[in-house]
Design a protein around this motif. Structure first.
Motif, short mmCIF file in Angstrom:
data_model
loop_
_atom_site.label_atom_id
_atom_site.label_comp_id
_atom_site.label_asym_id
_atom_site.label_seq_id
_atom_site.Cartn_x
_atom_site.Cartn_y
_atom_site.Cartn_z
N ALA A 74 0.97 -1.10 -0.29
CA ALA A 74 0.24 0.38 -0.18
C ALA A 74 1.16 1.49 0.54
CB ALA A 74 -1.19 0.09 1.46
N LYS A 75 2.13 1.02 0.52
CA LYS A 75 2.77 2.14 0.44
C LYS A 75 3.90 2.52 -0.27
CE LYS A 75 2.45 3.53 5.44
NZ LYS A 75 2.81 3.33 6.92
N ASN A 76 4.30 1.07 -1.55
CA ASN A 76 5.50 0.94 -2.21
C ASN A 76 6.71 1.35 -1.82
OD1 ASN A 76 3.08 0.72 -4.49
ND2 ASN A 76 4.35 2.42 -5.56
N THR A 77 6.38 0.18 -0.71
CA THR A 77 7.76 0.39 0.06
C THR A 77 7.88 -1.29 0.85
OG1 THR A 77 7.41 2.35 0.73
CG2 THR A 77 8.82 1.24 2.29
N VAL A 78 9.30 -1.24 0.44
CA VAL A 78 9.85 -2.60 1.57
C VAL A 78 10.84 -1.89 2.47
CG1 VAL A 78 10.15 -4.21 -1.10
CG2 VAL A 78 11.97 -2.60 -0.62
N TYR A 79 11.14 -2.67 3.00
CA TYR A 79 11.85 -2.47 4.17
C TYR A 79 12.93 -3.64 4.53
CZ TYR A 79 8.01 0.31 5.34
OH TYR A 79 6.80 1.33 5.27
N LEU A 80 14.13 -3.53 5.29
CA LEU A 80 15.39 -4.06 5.53
C LEU A 80 15.41 -3.46 6.59
CD1 LEU A 80 16.47 -7.16 4.59
CD2 LEU A 80 18.75 -4.64 4.32
N GLN A 81 14.62 -5.20 8.20
CA GLN A 81 15.64 -4.60 9.56
C GLN A 81 16.71 -5.56 10.36
OE1 GLN A 81 13.51 -2.94 12.12
NE2 GLN A 81 15.40 -3.27 13.14
N MET A 82 17.82 -4.57 9.92
CA MET A 82 18.96 -5.25 10.45
C MET A 82 19.46 -4.76 12.05
SD MET A 82 20.78 -3.47 7.13
CE MET A 82 21.09 -1.99 7.89
N ASN A 83 19.51 -6.32 12.65
CA ASN A 83 19.87 -6.42 13.87
C ASN A 83 20.88 -6.64 14.32
OD1 ASN A 83 17.31 -4.99 14.75
ND2 ASN A 83 16.20 -7.17 14.86
N SER A 84 21.26 -6.77 15.15
CA SER A 84 22.74 -6.96 15.82
C SER A 84 24.36 -7.28 15.24
CB SER A 84 22.69 -9.03 15.58
OG SER A 84 21.63 -9.17 17.63
N LEU A 85 24.14 -5.73 14.15
CA LEU A 85 25.34 -5.52 12.91
C LEU A 85 26.40 -6.17 13.21
CD1 LEU A 85 23.21 -2.08 11.66
CD2 LEU A 85 23.67 -4.35 10.25
N LYS A 86 27.63 -6.61 11.90
CA LYS A 86 28.10 -6.35 12.70
C LYS A 86 29.31 -5.63 11.62
CE LYS A 86 26.92 -11.50 13.20
NZ LYS A 86 27.97 -12.69 12.32
N PRO A 87 30.34 -5.52 11.47
CA PRO A 87 31.87 -4.58 10.69
C PRO A 87 31.69 -5.24 9.52
CG PRO A 87 32.52 -5.00 13.08
CD PRO A 87 31.20 -5.75 12.85
N GLU A 88 31.26 -6.41 9.20
CA GLU A 88 30.90 -7.00 7.99
C GLU A 88 30.15 -6.69 7.23
OE1 GLU A 88 32.11 -9.06 10.95
OE2 GLU A 88 31.24 -10.81 11.01
N ASP A 89 29.36 -6.18 8.02
CA ASP A 89 28.10 -5.77 6.91
C ASP A 89 28.52 -4.54 6.63
OD1 ASP A 89 26.04 -7.31 10.31
OD2 ASP A 89 26.23 -8.18 7.79
N THR A 90 29.45 -3.58 7.05
CA THR A 90 29.36 -2.88 6.04
C THR A 90 29.52 -2.58 4.83
OG1 THR A 90 30.78 -1.76 7.84
CG2 THR A 90 30.99 -0.88 5.80
N ALA A 91 28.79 -2.03 3.95
CA ALA A 91 28.88 -2.37 2.26
C ALA A 91 27.55 -0.96 2.61
CB ALA A 91 28.20 -3.12 2.55
N VAL A 92 27.69 -0.19 0.74
CA VAL A 92 26.36 0.18 -0.07
C VAL A 92 24.72 -0.67 -0.07
CG1 VAL A 92 25.59 1.93 -1.61
CG2 VAL A 92 27.90 2.14 -0.87
N TYR A 93 24.55 -0.51 0.35
CA TYR A 93 23.18 -1.69 0.19
C TYR A 93 22.23 -0.79 -0.79
CZ TYR A 93 24.31 -4.45 4.24
OH TYR A 93 24.44 -5.16 5.34
N TYR A 94 21.74 -1.80 -1.98
CA TYR A 94 20.84 -1.21 -3.10
C TYR A 94 19.64 -2.40 -2.78
CZ TYR A 94 25.41 0.02 -4.73
OH TYR A 94 26.67 0.79 -5.51
N CYS A 95 18.66 -1.73 -3.13
CA CYS A 95 17.56 -2.40 -3.16
C CYS A 95 17.17 -2.70 -4.98
CB CYS A 95 15.84 -1.16 -2.58
SG CYS A 95 16.21 0.69 -3.48
N ALA A 96 16.05 -3.75 -5.02
CA ALA A 96 16.20 -4.66 -6.31
C ALA A 96 14.40 -4.90 -7.03
CB ALA A 96 17.50 -4.78 -7.08
N ALA A 97 14.40 -4.01 -8.14
CA ALA A 97 12.75 -5.05 -8.50
C ALA A 97 13.09 -5.66 -9.47
CB ALA A 97 11.77 -3.54 -8.98
#
Length: 125
Positions: A74-97
């Motif tokens: 309904a909001k044309n939106t996706v989410y990514l909830q990221m918990n317990s983040l680690k240094p190796e999660d460091t990145a540029v995050y891209y969404c795709a359709a």
């Protein structure tokens, strides 16, 4: 389809962030959606995907149990909830359709037709 990702930032290890990706157009519910990321000096890799209905999700082993992808058609939106983040999660995050994403390509970049501009996530140790 135009995709706009947001929500990135700097967070300490163990912290949380929620990324959002909003799509233009009225056919959002007909697209499978995904998140990929590209860390420093690394190739872009699959993170998570969600099918059009939102009832089925897929995760990379490296984020399973820590990240949760969801969508609000309904909001044309996706989410990514990221918990317990680690240094190796460091990145540029891209969404795709993807309009014709099939099961065999859900974890592959080639399975998606449209890409957002990316949002930087930095996790400090």
């Amino acid at each position: 389809v135009q995709l706009q990702a947001s929500g990135g930032g700097l967070v300490q290890a163990g912290g949380s962030l929620r990324l959002s990706c909003t799509a233009s157009g009225r056919t959002f519910s007909s697209y499978a959606m995904a998140w990929f990321r590209q860390g420093p000096g690394k190739e872009r890799e699959f993170v998570a995907a969600i099918r059009r209905s939102g009832q089925v999700t897929y995760y990379a082993d490296s984020v399973k149990g820590r990240f949760t992808m969801s969508r609000d058609n309904a909001k044309n939106t996706v989410y990514l909830q990221m918990n317990s983040l680690k240094p190796e999660d460091t990145a540029v995050y891209y969404c795709a359709a993807g309009s014709g994403t099939i099961l065999s390509s859900v974890r592959q970049q080639a399975g998606y037709d449209y890409w957002g501009q990316g949002t930087q996530v930095t996790v400090s140790s």
